[in-house]
Structure formats: C-alpha cells, structure tokens
Design a protein around this motif. Sequence first.
Motif, PDB file in Angstrom:
ATOM      1  N   TYR A   6       0.842  -1.188   0.000  1.00  0.00           N
ATOM      2  CA  TYR A   6       0.000   0.000   0.000  1.00  0.00           C
ATOM      3  C   TYR A   6       0.884   1.248   0.000  1.00  0.00           C
ATOM      4  CZ  TYR A   6      -4.182  -2.678   1.323  1.00  0.00           C
ATOM      5  OH  TYR A   6      -5.237  -3.558   1.345  1.00  0.00           O
TER       6      TYR A   6
ATOM      7  N   GLN B 261       0.638   5.149   1.365  1.00  0.00           N
ATOM      8  CA  GLN B 261      -0.155   6.016   2.236  1.00  0.00           C
ATOM      9  C   GLN B 261       0.464   7.406   2.257  1.00  0.00           C
ATOM     10  OE1 GLN B 261      -0.516   4.915   6.419  1.00  0.00           O
ATOM     11  NE2 GLN B 261      -2.529   5.880   6.525  1.00  0.00           N
TER      12      GLN B 261
ATOM     13  N   GLY C 290      -1.821  11.708   6.075  1.00  0.00           N
ATOM     14  CA  GLY C 290      -3.177  12.128   6.408  1.00  0.00           C
ATOM     15  C   GLY C 290      -4.272  11.411   5.649  1.00  0.00           C
ATOM     16  N   GLN C 291      -3.893  10.483   4.760  1.00  0.00           N
ATOM     17  CA  GLN C 291      -4.895   9.782   3.957  1.00  0.00           C
ATOM     18  C   GLN C 291      -4.920   8.300   4.301  1.00  0.00           C
ATOM     19  OE1 GLN C 291      -4.409  10.553  -0.245  1.00  0.00           O
ATOM     20  NE2 GLN C 291      -4.121  12.754   0.059  1.00  0.00           N
ATOM     21  N   GLY C 292      -5.938   7.606   3.804  1.00  0.00           N
ATOM     22  CA  GLY C 292      -5.990   6.164   3.957  1.00  0.00           C
ATOM     23  C   GLY C 292      -5.041   5.486   2.990  1.00  0.00           C
ATOM     24  N   PRO C 293      -4.585   4.278   3.309  1.00  0.00           N
ATOM     25  CA  PRO C 293      -3.688   3.550   2.412  1.00  0.00           C
ATOM     26  C   PRO C 293      -4.362   3.225   1.075  1.00  0.00           C
ATOM     27  CG  PRO C 293      -3.666   2.597   4.619  1.00  0.00           C
ATOM     28  CD  PRO C 293      -4.810   3.555   4.571  1.00  0.00           C
TER      29      PRO C 293
ATOM     30  N   LEU D 279      -4.164   0.717  -2.175  1.00  0.00           N
ATOM     31  CA  LEU D 279      -3.590  -0.546  -2.599  1.00  0.00           C
ATOM     32  C   LEU D 279      -2.824  -0.389  -3.909  1.00  0.00           C
ATOM     33  CD1 LEU D 279      -3.370  -3.653  -2.175  1.00  0.00           C
ATOM     34  CD2 LEU D 279      -5.426  -3.862  -3.586  1.00  0.00           C
TER      35      LEU D 279
ATOM     36  N   LEU E  70       3.474   0.729   2.879  1.00  0.00           N
ATOM     37  CA  LEU E  70       3.112  -0.294   3.864  1.00  0.00           C
ATOM     38  C   LEU E  70       3.013  -1.654   3.193  1.00  0.00           C
ATOM     39  CD1 LEU E  70       0.239   1.651   5.628  1.00  0.00           C
ATOM     40  CD2 LEU E  70       2.396   1.023   6.711  1.00  0.00           C
TER      41      LEU E  70
ATOM     42  N   GLN F 194       5.619  -1.816   9.811  1.00  0.00           N
ATOM     43  CA  GLN F 194       5.698  -0.426  10.267  1.00  0.00           C
ATOM     44  C   GLN F 194       5.817   0.550   9.108  1.00  0.00           C
ATOM     45  OE1 GLN F 194       9.024  -1.080  13.143  1.00  0.00           O
ATOM     46  NE2 GLN F 194       7.637  -0.103  14.597  1.00  0.00           N
TER      47      GLN F 194
ATOM     48  N   GLY G 279       3.814   6.380  12.894  1.00  0.00           N
ATOM     49  CA  GLY G 279       4.989   5.535  12.732  1.00  0.00           C
ATOM     50  C   GLY G 279       4.706   4.048  12.752  1.00  0.00           C
ATOM     51  N   GLU G 280       3.441   3.680  12.785  1.00  0.00           N
ATOM     52  CA  GLU G 280       3.068   2.268  12.837  1.00  0.00           C
ATOM     53  C   GLU G 280       2.112   1.938  11.697  1.00  0.00           C
ATOM     54  OE1 GLU G 280       5.505   1.772  16.028  1.00  0.00           O
ATOM     55  OE2 GLU G 280       4.400   0.161  15.000  1.00  0.00           O
ATOM     56  N   GLY G 281       1.959   0.648  11.437  1.00  0.00           N
ATOM     57  CA  GLY G 281       0.964   0.225  10.471  1.00  0.00           C
ATOM     58  C   GLY G 281      -0.407   0.115  11.134  1.00  0.00           C
TER      59      GLY G 281
ATOM     60  N   LEU H 156      -9.448   3.932  10.409  1.00  0.00           N
ATOM     61  CA  LEU H 156      -9.626   3.586   9.000  1.00  0.00           C
ATOM     62  C   LEU H 156     -10.648   2.468   8.859  1.00  0.00           C
ATOM     63  CD1 LEU H 156      -5.828   3.412   8.255  1.00  0.00           C
ATOM     64  CD2 LEU H 156      -7.345   5.094   7.219  1.00  0.00           C
TER      65      LEU H 156
ATOM     66  N   GLY I  45     -10.713   3.267   3.519  1.00  0.00           N
ATOM     67  CA  GLY I  45     -11.403   4.534   3.472  1.00  0.00           C
ATOM     68  C   GLY I  45     -10.433   5.696   3.580  1.00  0.00           C
ATOM     69  N   THR I  46     -10.992   6.899   3.562  1.00  0.00           N
ATOM     70  CA  THR I  46     -10.186   8.119   3.551  1.00  0.00           C
ATOM     71  C   THR I  46      -9.593   8.459   4.917  1.00  0.00           C
ATOM     72  OG1 THR I  46     -12.276   9.299   3.794  1.00  0.00           O
ATOM     73  CG2 THR I  46     -11.346   9.149   1.579  1.00  0.00           C
TER      74      THR I  46
ATOM     75  N   ARG J 206      -8.992  11.297  11.545  1.00  0.00           N
ATOM     76  CA  ARG J 206      -7.964  11.534  12.558  1.00  0.00           C
ATOM     77  C   ARG J 206      -8.633  12.049  13.821  1.00  0.00           C
ATOM     78  NH1 ARG J 206      -2.936  11.045  12.851  1.00  0.00           N
ATOM     79  NH2 ARG J 206      -2.687  10.784  10.605  1.00  0.00           N
TER      80      ARG J 206
END
Lengths: 115, 112
Positions: A35, A37, A40-43, A45, A91, A108, B40-42, B88, B103-104, B107
């Motif tokens: 993915y 990313q 500030g946005q969603g991942p 694919l 990701l 991560q 910093g994480e998935g 998400l 999705g978008t 936060r």
Amino acid sequence: EAGVAQSPRYKIIEKRQSVAFWCNPISGHATLYWYQQILGQGPKLLIQFQNNGVVDDSQLPKDRFSAERLKGVDSTLKIQPAKLEDSAVYLCASSLGGVGWTEAFFGQGTRLTVV
Amino acid sequence: TQLLKQSPQFLSIQEGENLTVYCNSSSVFSSLQWYRQEPGEGPVLLVTVVTGGEVKKLKRLTFQFGDARKDSSLHITAAQPGDTGLYLCAGTPNFGNEKLTFGTGTRLTIIP
C-alpha cells in the motif's frame, strides 16, 4: 510470533533516482499487499499477491513501479525513476489467505521522501 | 474502484465525550473492517463485520454494519486520550476476494 518486517524504515532520495523496499511477511501467509499512504490519507492498494502470483495491480503505476514476490515469500517494491509525488509511507501487509476473510497484519512501513 | 468515504476527516474532542465516525460507500461489501493507526506504525485491526445490520462491541467501542452492507459506523463512549489515532475503515468486495480497500480516514484527537 514475528510480525511483518519491512526495510528500510526511512529513505530520502532525489527525484529521478531509483529506490527499492523489502518486505518479509508473517510465515505461512499466502496473501501479501503493498500500500501507498500519503500523509493524512488512507492507504491505497498498489498490488496484491497470492503466493507468487499477482491478484490485483490495477492501481500500480506500471511505468515506474514494479513489484515481485519470488518463491511466494518475501517481496520487493521498486520505483524507477522516483517523482516528488511518490513521497509517502509504503506499507506491506500479509494475511493467511484462502476461503473467507482473514486479518491483514501490517509492517511499520517505509517512509520515502523524494526531494 | 470501490470508494469508502469517512466522515468527519478530523475530530478533536474532550476526554469523556462520546463520538461517532462514519464510513460510507455506494458499493456493497462482503465484509468491512475497522483499523486504528498510530504515528509511525501500520494499521491494527479492531473488528470485522460481515452481516448486514451486525453490531459488535469492543469495550467502549461499538461497530455497526449497515443493513445494505454499504456503510458502517464506529461509536466511542467516554473517549480517553489513548483512543487518539487515525481510524480507517476497509472493505472487501466479495467472499473469496481479499482485495482490501481502505477509506479516507478519520484523525481523532482526545484532549485530556
């Protein structure tokens, strides 16, 4: 149980250079995802593998991005040449695969900055 | 491409308040997941819902899948600073297809 491993964690390159990311999924997981990313946005694919075959790469910019999963285990994602808009976190995720939905586990990520 | 739009995009509330995050699409999904991502994480999976109208509770979090399997909501009761993060939603189009579309994002910031 070891999680999804990604390297490097951070990478800074100049535009037009090439870069490669590596992912080692959880042992035994057949499905692997990459993915992108943006902050500030969603991942989004980029590509989905089932073992060593590509299931979906409809959103992969194939003129500059490539990915492979040799032997159906770890995977590499390459960008050549990079553009400024490629700056993002990349990701990798994996899941067991098979019939029915199984949980996707994420690494991560690799934060790429293109300058 | 199936799109999942979340609202609100940003939410900042005081500790102890309640909140709801929405995830909407014009497409039907066979399953829908909610993830939380910290800096910093998935993303980490919170819940999966698969049946239209299904409601699942996870401590102070309540997840609902719409009857038509096109939308979902996440409700948090008595929010705590530890709930801060990027929420998400993600869906799969049909059984046997594990293409996971996110999705978008929302936060969420909980102010102590």
